[in-house]
Motif scaffolding. Structure first.
Motif, PDB file in Angstrom:
ATOM      1  N   ARG A   1       8.761  24.008  46.401  1.00  0.00           N
ATOM      2  CA  ARG A   1       9.479  23.686  47.635  1.00  0.00           C
ATOM      3  C   ARG A   1      10.650  22.733  47.407  1.00  0.00           C
ATOM      4  N   TRP A   2      10.588  21.925  46.331  1.00  0.00           N
ATOM      5  CA  TRP A   2      11.611  20.899  46.131  1.00  0.00           C
ATOM      6  C   TRP A   2      12.413  21.120  44.847  1.00  0.00           C
ATOM      7  N   GLU A   3      12.337  22.327  44.295  1.00  0.00           N
ATOM      8  CA  GLU A   3      13.095  22.597  43.069  1.00  0.00           C
ATOM      9  C   GLU A   3      14.596  22.625  43.336  1.00  0.00           C
ATOM     10  N   GLU A   4      15.004  23.375  44.342  1.00  0.00           N
ATOM     11  CA  GLU A   4      16.433  23.510  44.609  1.00  0.00           C
ATOM     12  C   GLU A   4      17.032  22.221  45.142  1.00  0.00           C
ATOM     13  N   SER A   5      16.316  21.543  46.053  1.00  0.00           N
ATOM     14  CA  SER A   5      16.883  20.357  46.700  1.00  0.00           C
ATOM     15  C   SER A   5      16.880  19.131  45.802  1.00  0.00           C
ATOM     16  N   HIS A   6      15.844  18.979  44.969  1.00  0.00           N
ATOM     17  CA  HIS A   6      15.702  17.757  44.186  1.00  0.00           C
ATOM     18  C   HIS A   6      15.558  18.001  42.687  1.00  0.00           C
TER      19      HIS A   6
ATOM     20  N   ALA B   1       8.138  15.109  54.460  1.00  0.00           N
ATOM     21  CA  ALA B   1       8.845  13.826  54.498  1.00  0.00           C
ATOM     22  C   ALA B   1       8.297  12.873  53.445  1.00  0.00           C
ATOM     23  N   ARG B   2       6.976  12.882  53.245  1.00  0.00           N
ATOM     24  CA  ARG B   2       6.384  11.984  52.264  1.00  0.00           C
ATOM     25  C   ARG B   2       6.766  12.393  50.847  1.00  0.00           C
ATOM     26  N   VAL B   3       6.780  13.704  50.591  1.00  0.00           N
ATOM     27  CA  VAL B   3       7.159  14.161  49.254  1.00  0.00           C
ATOM     28  C   VAL B   3       8.621  13.832  48.977  1.00  0.00           C
ATOM     29  N   VAL B   4       9.482  14.062  49.958  1.00  0.00           N
ATOM     30  CA  VAL B   4      10.907  13.760  49.773  1.00  0.00           C
ATOM     31  C   VAL B   4      11.097  12.269  49.502  1.00  0.00           C
TER      32      VAL B   4
END
Length: 760
Positions: A631-636, A740-743
């Motif tokens: 879920r956070w590969e592209e964004s982060h 939100a917590r993961v981000v």
């Protein structure tokens, strides 16, 4: 004395004074909470740790294996002392097991002898046994007044508590003084379920107008029923005290329920109140057996917190939240976003798995013996004897992937079984109740003829007991022994594969080897086949070869930046062949997995080309939502590169036998299974090693992660995000702000660690 199954005579024989230790609400647990990151250790465990740390320095502590939490407490003390967080206590773990077989008696005897050596000095066995039997006889007389309605349940529990702390002469004198009590009024009830370690619980029940006449938990009247007789060998007598227990998570639910039903009839009680205290995972699995045994006599369910108001609600028929029925999702319920797989091997493995399962279903339909076993059960003997089997946790992953978890939970509840207590291990028994052939995952799980499990949690024995009773299958239970030494090697991964006979306690190996040999005989009798040692040796060699391929793949992923694959690839690519270990296909599949990862690495292909943050996932896999990991590969640029699945395959499974005792080498694989992942000292250092090996900037943990693993990672400078959620029974409240917590974690601690690593 921590544990309802500890024989007081053992301590008294050496002139020491046994005192029962229970959670103390007056002790502040904040200091312990800070040490163990208490999300995965319950209120009871934290309270007991706080009470232990508060003991006078001159006191010693004896801990038993009465439930699965107490070994964790012992191992936690060992690890906290090893790391200097607390002063080293004078503590001993007495691992008394429960299945009445010769190997268990031998094992228990060895553990009693070790405890006697720890206590030291000369033992007065005759005096200790006579004093213990005198105390029990007086307790039986006094508790008989309760059965007559002349002693309140609250007073009875106070007397039981006093008998567990007073020196024997004072205790007997006090008991002899209790006579001629007036009859009391109230609604006559018996108690069942969790052990009651706090008299306030009974006070609250009786404040609701009930008169408690008895109970069947371990701290109750059962302690007074069985006298001890040395018969020339006091060690053997003490070693037998825990066999075929009448209470606790390792007792037989049907036998326990039947005994209570007889008492309910004899005392003509209005009903039975079943308690679940402190998230006891065993108690809910005995409700069905109890309801069946009681027949028309009412059974009422109550859970923490136990208050007069909640008892009144239970008696009015209100269902605890734990027992509230599921609303099964309707067809068309949206599924989580599917994960993207990088490896062609995964599709091939999946196709093979479907073909294999269809073959297994056909064999079962043709009346061939079929087995269902837990992941920690020794499947190699089934393969050597040609018995097709399915691993229970694999089946759970299929149920989850097909979005049938809620429906299966409803099936369990419809049959008076809990749908959310160790649900990951309960999907096999749920399949027995499948009525919708169209929706059954992969056509449905066949009814087993054989079940196998290591009793590693409080619920395991009850789940498999219920499964065997409802399916008619032969149940093979392997006892989980506990590493009882204080000083143990924490870098076990460097020597366990080849030096297991030196690293593992011989008592543990002896016990499991005997259990394997007994199981082999049972399977031979069931199938009419005979185990071929050459066949078993070939299977053992195939397993070792398969795991060596996994080790090479783990090392490759760990050292390659950016990572050629993520856990979305490595988890299924590891676990599908792992369910087939001991076959040529599984060995070759593991090699194909390695070769494809190596080709991606050589070509510079990456799971996430803009990789910036490398993450470890701690706990069971999110098989129902594998898209979570991407879920956070592209964004982060955040990539999950490490999970327990490939890492444990690399470090935990290989057992070289060098042509020696094959069954003992197989026992060595399963004796420690689970210790590597969740037992303090074993697990913490290994997770730190794996995080560093994989160059991880942070770790994300589920609620089943051991608290000292989390602490070890943090102390090693690895940031950890605790999600506070289960991999199977998902908590919507916990997940509401998950993104939100993961981000925040990725942009905060994990991101900072990543920037430092990249700068360096």
């Amino acid at each position: 004395m921590l544990g309802s199954d500890l024989p007081y005579e053992l301590v008294e024989a050496f002139g020491q004074h046994p005192v029962r230790l229970v959670p103390d609400r007056r002790i502040d647990t904040q200091a312990i909470d800070a040490l163990v990151n208490a999300e995965t250790m319950g209120v009871r465990g934290r309270a007991l740790l706080a009470a232990i740390v508060a003991l006078p320095r001159e006191d010693a502590l004896l801990i038993s294996h009465a439930d699965s939490e107490q070994p964790q407490i012992f191992a936690t003390l060992r690890e906290l002392a090893r790391t200097g967080a607390i002063a080293k206590p004078d503590v001993h773990f007495l691992d008394l097991l429960t299945i009445d077989r010769p190997a268990t008696r031998t094992y228990n005897r060895a553990r009693i002898e070790q405890a006697a050596a720890w206590l030291g000095g000369a033992a007065d066995w005759t005096g200790a046994f006579e004093a213990g039997n005198r105390r029990r006889a007086l307790l039986r007389d006094v508790l008989g007044l309760r059965a007559e309605g002349r002693l309140s349940g609250t007073d009875a529990h106070a007397i039981l508590a006093g008998a567990a702390v007073l020196p024997s002469p004072e205790c007997c004198a006090a008991l002899e003084a209790i006579r001629d009590l007036p009859r009391r009024e109230g609604r006559r009830f018996l108690l069942s379920g969790s052990d009651i370690e706090d008299i306030a619980v009974v006070e609250a029940i009786e404040a609701a107008g009930l008169l408690i006449l008895g109970e069947n938990h371990g701290w109750g009247e059962l302690r007074a029923r069985r006298d001890l007789h040395a018969a020339g060998d006091p060690i053997n007598a003490l070693a037998a005290t825990t066999l075929a227990p009448r209470s606790g998570p390792f007792s037989n639910a049907a036998r326990r329920a039947g005994s209570l039903a007889v008492r309910a009839e004899a005392l003509d009680v209005e009903g039975v109140l079943h308690l679940r205290i402190a998230n006891d995972d065993s108690a809910p699995w005995e409700v069905a057996a109890l309801r069946e045994a009681l027949g028309d006599r009412p059974l009422f369910l109550a859970e923490d917190p136990i208050t007069p108001e909640r008892i009144a609600a239970a008696l009015a028929g209100e269902t605890p939240a734990h027992e509230a029925p599921f609303e099964a999702p309707q067809r068309g319920t949206p599924r989580p976003a599917r994960s993207r797989k990088s490896l062609d091997a995964i599709a091939r493995f999946g196709a093979y798995q479907r073909e294999w399962f269809a073959t297994v279903r056909a064999q079962a339909a043709n009346c061939e013996p079929f087995a269902a076993v837990n992941a920690n059960a020794p499947q190699e003997i089934l393969r050597a004897l040609g018995v097709p089997f399915v691993v229970n946790q694999w089946w759970a992953s299929i149920v989850a992937a097909k979005q049938q978890s809620a429906r299966y939970a409803a099936l369990l509840r419809a049959h008076d079984l809990p749908g959310d207590v160790e649900a990951y291990s309960a999907q096999g028994i749920a399949a027995l109740f499948e009525e919708d052939a169209e929706r059954a995952p992969w056509g449905g799980l066949p009814r087993p003829d054989l079940l196998g499990a290591v009793l590693i949690t409080d619920a395991t024995a009850r789940i498999f007991e219920a499964w065997a009773e409802r399916s008619g299958a032969l149940l093979q239970s392997y006892e989980r022994s506990i590493e009882s030494r204080w000083d143990i090697p924490i870098d076990w991964w460097d020597g366990l594969a080849d030096g297991w006979d030196d690293l593992i306690e011989p008592e543990r190996l002896d016990l499991f080897e005997a259990g394997l040999r007994e199981a082999i005989g049972q399977i031979e009798a069931l199938t009419g086949r005979t185990l071929d040692p050459a066949r078993l040796e070939h299977i053992m060699d195939l397993v070792n070869a398969q795991q060596r391929h996994y080790r090479a793949t783990r090392d490759l992923v760990a050292r390659t930046v950016p990572a050629p694959v993520s856990v979305v690839d490595t988890m299924p690519a590891t676990m599908v062949p792992q369910w087939h270990r001991g076959t040529e296909w599984a060995r070759d599949a593991a090699q194909a997995f390695h070769d494809e990862v190596a080709a991606r690495a050589a070509a510079g292909e990456a799971a996430c080309p803009n990789e910036r943050i490398r993450l470890m996932f701690v706990g069971r896999g999110l098989w129902s939502d594998m898209g979570f990991y991407q879920r956070w590969e592209e964004s982060h640029g955040a990539v999950f590169v490490c999970s327990m699945y490939l890492s444990l395959a690399a470090d935990g499974y290989i057992r070289e036998h060098h042509g020696g005792n094959l069954v003992r080498a197989l026992a060595a694989r399963f004796v420690t299974m689970g210790d590597e992942l969740r037992m303090p000292s074993w697990a913490g250092a290994w997770h730190v090693k794996e995080a560093r090996l994989h160059q991880c900037d942070g770790a994300v943990a589920l609620s089943d992660a051991d608290p000292l693993v989390i602490r070890a990672l943090r102390e090693a400078g690895i940031a950890v995000l605790e999600l506070g959620m289960d991999n199977y029974v998902r908590d919507e409240a916990a997940e509401a702000d998950l993104d939100a917590r993961v981000v925040a974690f990725l942009e905060g601690p994990a991101g900072e660690a990543s920037r430092k690593r990249l700068d360096d």
